[in-house]
Design a protein around this motif. Structure first.
Motif, PDB file in Angstrom:
ATOM      1  N   ILE A 132       0.794  -1.102  -0.039  1.00 43.87           N
ATOM      2  CA  ILE A 132      -0.133  -0.052  -0.015  1.00 43.87           C
ATOM      3  C   ILE A 132       0.863   1.140   0.081  1.00 43.87           C
ATOM      4  N   PRO A 133       1.352   1.669  -1.175  1.00 45.24           N
ATOM      5  CA  PRO A 133       2.264   2.813  -1.258  1.00 45.24           C
ATOM      6  C   PRO A 133       1.646   3.988  -0.737  1.00 45.24           C
ATOM      7  N   PHE A 134       0.194   4.295  -1.002  1.00 39.72           N
ATOM      8  CA  PHE A 134      -0.121   5.613  -0.765  1.00 39.72           C
ATOM      9  C   PHE A 134      -1.473   5.411   0.074  1.00 39.72           C
ATOM     10  N   GLN A 135      -1.465   6.122   1.351  1.00 43.04           N
ATOM     11  CA  GLN A 135      -2.471   6.185   2.460  1.00 43.04           C
ATOM     12  C   GLN A 135      -2.425   7.396   2.875  1.00 43.04           C
ATOM     13  N   PHE A 136      -3.473   8.191   2.553  1.00 48.48           N
ATOM     14  CA  PHE A 136      -3.391   9.703   2.611  1.00 48.48           C
ATOM     15  C   PHE A 136      -4.113  10.209   4.181  1.00 48.48           C
ATOM     16  N   ASP A 137      -3.221  10.045   4.978  1.00 50.60           N
ATOM     17  CA  ASP A 137      -3.667  10.506   6.406  1.00 50.60           C
ATOM     18  C   ASP A 137      -2.992  11.721   6.731  1.00 50.60           C
ATOM     19  N   HIS A 138      -1.624  11.965   6.151  1.00 47.94           N
ATOM     20  CA  HIS A 138      -1.166  13.308   6.400  1.00 47.94           C
ATOM     21  C   HIS A 138      -0.671  13.774   4.871  1.00 47.94           C
ATOM     22  N   ILE A 139      -0.835  15.389   4.890  1.00 48.22           N
ATOM     23  CA  ILE A 139      -0.414  15.720   3.505  1.00 48.22           C
ATOM     24  C   ILE A 139       1.079  15.321   3.060  1.00 48.22           C
ATOM     25  N   PRO A 140       1.513  14.845   2.068  1.00 45.20           N
ATOM     26  CA  PRO A 140       2.791  14.624   1.599  1.00 45.20           C
ATOM     27  C   PRO A 140       3.399  15.877   1.187  1.00 45.20           C
ATOM     28  N   SER A 141       4.551  15.753   0.808  1.00 47.48           N
ATOM     29  CA  SER A 141       5.315  16.894   0.306  1.00 47.48           C
ATOM     30  C   SER A 141       4.782  17.175  -1.029  1.00 47.48           C
ATOM     31  N   GLN A 142       4.297  18.371  -1.569  1.00 45.92           N
ATOM     32  CA  GLN A 142       4.012  18.641  -2.696  1.00 45.92           C
ATOM     33  C   GLN A 142       4.904  18.250  -3.769  1.00 45.92           C
ATOM     34  N   SER A 143       6.160  17.985  -3.531  1.00 43.25           N
ATOM     35  CA  SER A 143       7.119  17.478  -4.653  1.00 43.25           C
ATOM     36  C   SER A 143       6.826  16.011  -4.942  1.00 43.25           C
ATOM     37  N   TYR A 144       5.929  15.569  -4.428  1.00 45.25           N
ATOM     38  CA  TYR A 144       5.807  13.923  -4.585  1.00 45.25           C
ATOM     39  C   TYR A 144       4.499  13.649  -5.422  1.00 45.25           C
ATOM     40  N   VAL A 145       3.831  14.809  -5.949  1.00 48.82           N
ATOM     41  CA  VAL A 145       2.602  14.352  -6.704  1.00 48.82           C
ATOM     42  C   VAL A 145       2.563  13.792  -7.951  1.00 48.82           C
ATOM     43  N   HIS A 146       3.769  13.707  -8.489  1.00 53.06           N
ATOM     44  CA  HIS A 146       4.069  13.291  -9.875  1.00 53.06           C
ATOM     45  C   HIS A 146       4.425  11.539  -9.683  1.00 53.06           C
ATOM     46  N   ASN A 147       4.876  11.357  -8.128  1.00 54.04           N
ATOM     47  CA  ASN A 147       4.924   9.776  -7.930  1.00 54.04           C
ATOM     48  C   ASN A 147       3.741   9.228  -7.830  1.00 54.04           C
ATOM     49  N   VAL A 148       2.748   9.984  -7.332  1.00 58.83           N
ATOM     50  CA  VAL A 148       1.415   9.361  -6.868  1.00 58.83           C
ATOM     51  C   VAL A 148       0.488   9.277  -8.302  1.00 58.83           C
ATOM     52  N   TYR A 149       0.398  10.406  -9.070  1.00 61.22           N
ATOM     53  CA  TYR A 149      -0.551  10.373 -10.141  1.00 61.22           C
ATOM     54  C   TYR A 149       0.093  10.396 -11.510  1.00 61.22           C
ATOM     55  N   ALA A 150      -0.053   9.400 -12.455  1.00 62.66           N
ATOM     56  CA  ALA A 150       0.073   9.310 -13.722  1.00 62.66           C
ATOM     57  C   ALA A 150      -0.507  10.184 -14.653  1.00 62.66           C
ATOM     58  N   PRO A 151       0.246  10.568 -15.794  1.00 60.28           N
ATOM     59  CA  PRO A 151      -0.438  11.368 -16.904  1.00 60.28           C
ATOM     60  C   PRO A 151      -1.643  10.878 -17.049  1.00 60.28           C
ATOM     61  N   GLY A 152      -2.776  11.829 -17.219  1.00 62.16           N
ATOM     62  CA  GLY A 152      -3.835  11.636 -17.627  1.00 62.16           C
ATOM     63  C   GLY A 152      -4.831  11.930 -16.400  1.00 62.16           C
ATOM     64  N   SER A 153      -4.141  12.068 -15.262  1.00 67.55           N
ATOM     65  CA  SER A 153      -4.694  12.588 -14.019  1.00 67.55           C
ATOM     66  C   SER A 153      -5.007  14.223 -13.970  1.00 67.55           C
ATOM     67  N   ASN A 154      -5.935  14.728 -13.190  1.00 67.86           N
ATOM     68  CA  ASN A 154      -6.381  16.145 -13.258  1.00 67.86           C
ATOM     69  C   ASN A 154      -7.085  16.226 -12.033  1.00 67.86           C
ATOM     70  N   THR A 155      -8.002  17.383 -11.819  1.00 65.66           N
ATOM     71  CA  THR A 155      -8.827  17.479 -10.825  1.00 65.66           C
ATOM     72  C   THR A 155      -9.931  16.626 -10.710  1.00 65.66           C
ATOM     73  N   SER A 156     -10.242  16.112 -11.742  1.00 66.06           N
ATOM     74  CA  SER A 156     -11.524  15.061 -11.682  1.00 66.06           C
ATOM     75  C   SER A 156     -11.191  13.814 -11.964  1.00 66.06           C
ATOM     76  N   VAL A 157      -9.865  13.342 -12.660  1.00 68.79           N
ATOM     77  CA  VAL A 157      -9.769  12.233 -12.864  1.00 68.79           C
ATOM     78  C   VAL A 157      -8.185  11.645 -11.915  1.00 68.79           C
ATOM     79  N   TYR A 158      -8.229  10.551 -11.573  1.00 72.49           N
ATOM     80  CA  TYR A 158      -7.321  10.121 -10.443  1.00 72.49           C
ATOM     81  C   TYR A 158      -6.642   8.678 -11.170  1.00 72.49           C
ATOM     82  N   ARG A 159      -5.381   8.727 -11.803  1.00 68.95           N
ATOM     83  CA  ARG A 159      -4.747   7.682 -12.107  1.00 68.95           C
ATOM     84  C   ARG A 159      -3.502   7.402 -11.179  1.00 68.95           C
ATOM     85  N   TYR A 160      -3.631   6.406 -10.387  1.00 73.20           N
ATOM     86  CA  TYR A 160      -2.502   6.118  -9.348  1.00 73.20           C
ATOM     87  C   TYR A 160      -1.340   5.207  -9.976  1.00 73.20           C
TER      88      TYR A 160
END
Length: 488
Positions: free
Chosen positions: A219-247
């Motif tokens: 389980i690499p992603f469990q969102f209890d605490h805000i991560p560093s914003q620099s990690y956002v591209h490690n979580v979300y793949a291209p094609g993600s946006n405000t309403s699409v979530y590709r992990y």
């Protein structure tokens, strides 16, 4: 469906609960956005993690503090536009027009003092924590309450990519270092956006064909605490946006990672992606895949056998490719020998096919055709193109080109031949091997291309078939044909 999910250690802060910051305080409200969803911004579609939750509230409605305390900061519309806010201690209320009677240091009473009113974005972006240190306001045994969420999240798809790239494996065959990317969403409520929120946690496991776990649940992603914003591209793949979530479920939160199947036994496995909401509701999606080897060798090009007029159309024949991993063929066409377009691919022309019938084709138009072979490698290889066949339909002056290819033969283009027939309204067919039946072909002129070889390229039997027809022979004549009356 509910399942046990490993949770981080609880603290007094984590256990703190509070009612909603809008009326009615003690009844659930719609959630338009969850904690750590992908958010678009100035840097593109994948810009930052969502640092709170969005509580649906039409513009102009009052917003209240969830604690007794003092105002610690205010961001006005003049300075921050649509993102104006009021903060009381660790709780911030964004997209709120501040109450003008308040200032930094003003005392507020929970659920009595109006902090401000929602603006035209029609929701409160509610944050539990100071900037960069926010925690999830939706949590078990704490956070915002009451919240009625009886729904499971939804794992929508599961895809395989070469590690660190946007190159997707086009089939269920994979090799080397692989990213597993899964689109998932949480259904929190029946509000206008409540069915399309980001998930609380997501992970994966791998099983072999017998159902034995070969890669334990991660389980690499469990969102209890805000991560560093620099990690956002490690979580979300291209094609993600405000309403699409590709992990990218094979990544680590803090950096790139992958599923490395190098050295695994070739064969069938199952990838399973699991997603949770904060209340333990879960959804699972599985996909069968096969571990194989990298293959970059294209199959041999197909060899055209002939093209002939049939009814108002034509039929193309070719010799099957000997490739053992052949998926099928691709047929391309052109009208000018410069621009080629795909007509049919390996889905319509799978391995085992050796001809194609085109039921209708206009007269007096010359079409050029060539083929390639495609294999079934993880990333399919395509052969070099075959020789070019030409066809032209006509009810009169039908020319049949008989060409028996040899290794040393340089093919004359059909248009080079018919260029010697000025003013003819002609039809054009071609035979490239002696293996196809020819008695059912109608021709007004037969042209034999014998190549440079002096023997073995043309047989008397082939000529005999066309006794009574005008015949040309272009190229070196085999000795056996010298005395054939049909050629005189």
């Amino acid at each position: 469906m509910k399942a046990v999910l490993p949770l981080v250690s609880l603290s007094l802060l984590w256990a703190t609960s509070y009612n909603w910051p809008c009326l009615p305080f003690d009844q659930p409200h719609w959630v338009n956005g969850t904690f750590c969803e992908c958010r678009s911004g100035s840097s593109g579609d994948i810009d930052h993690f969502h640092s709170g939750i969005d509580i649906d509230l039409p513009g102009g409605n009052a917003v209240f503090s969830v604690i007794d305390g003092t105002v610690t900061s205010i961001g006005t519309p003049d300075d921050y536009g649509i993102n104006s806010w009021v903060r009381v201690g660790r709780y911030a209320y964004v997209h709120v027009i501040p109450n003008p009677i308040l200032s930094v240091g003003s005392s507020v009473t929970a659920y009595q003092t109006i902090l401000g009113w929602t603006n035209s974005w029609n929701h409160i972006h509610f944050k539990d924590g100071y900037p960069g240190d926010e925690i999830n306001p939706i949590r078990q045994d704490g956070g915002i309450t009451p919240l009625d969420d009886p729904y499971d999240p939804w794992v929508n798809d599961l895809r395989f990519y070469l590690d660190g790239t946007q190159t997707e494996f086009p089939s269920d065959q994979i090799y080397g270092r692989v990213d597993i990317v899964s689109r998932a969403m949480d259904h929190t409520d029946d509000g206008p956006i409540g069915w399309d929120n980001g998930v609380y946690a997501i992970g994966y496991e791998i099983l072999d064909s017998a159902g034995t776990v070969v890669r334990a649940l991660t389980i690499p992603f469990q969102f209890d605490h805000i991560p560093s914003q620099s990690y956002v591209h490690n979580v979300y793949a291209p094609g993600s946006n405000t309403s699409v979530y590709r992990y990218i479920v094979t990544n680590h939160l803090s950096g790139n990672h992958s599923l490395d199947v190098t050295g695994w036994s070739q064969g069938t496995y199952v990838a399973r992606v699991i997603a949770w909401d904060p209340y333990g509701h879960v959804d699972t999606l599985s996909r069968v895949f096969r571990v194989t080897e990298s293959d970059t060798i294209p199959p041999p090009a197909p060899r055209l056998a002939g093209i002939r007029q049939v009814g108002t159309g034509f039929q193309l024949h070719w010799e099957p490719s000997p490739a053992s991993d052949l998926a099928g063929y691709r047929l391309y066409f052109s009208y000018d020998l410069e621009e080629w377009q795909l007509y049919q691919d390996e889905v319509q022309l799978p391995a085992g096919t050796d001809s194609l019938r085109v039921e209708s084709f206009p007269d007096d138009i010359t079409i050029y055709l060539r083929m390639t072979a495609r294999d079934n490698a993880p990333f399919p290889n395509e052969s070099a193109p075959s020789e070019i066949a030409a066809y032209r339909g006509s009810p009169v002056n039908r020319i049949l080109i008989m060409e028996n290819l040899t290794d040393d033969h340089t093919r004359l283009h059909p248009e080079e031949i018919v260029a010697h027939l000025p003013g003819w309204n002609y039809g054009l067919q071609a035979m490239y091997t002696a293996t196809l039946p020819t008695r059912d072909l109608n021709a007004d002129l037969v042209i034999f291309l014998t190549g440079r070889a002096r023997t073995g390229t043309l047989t008397p039997d082939q000529i005999t078939l066309w006794t009574g027809h005008p015949v040309w022979v272009l190229g070196a004549k085999p000795a056996a044909l010298v005395n054939q009356d049909s050629l005189l």
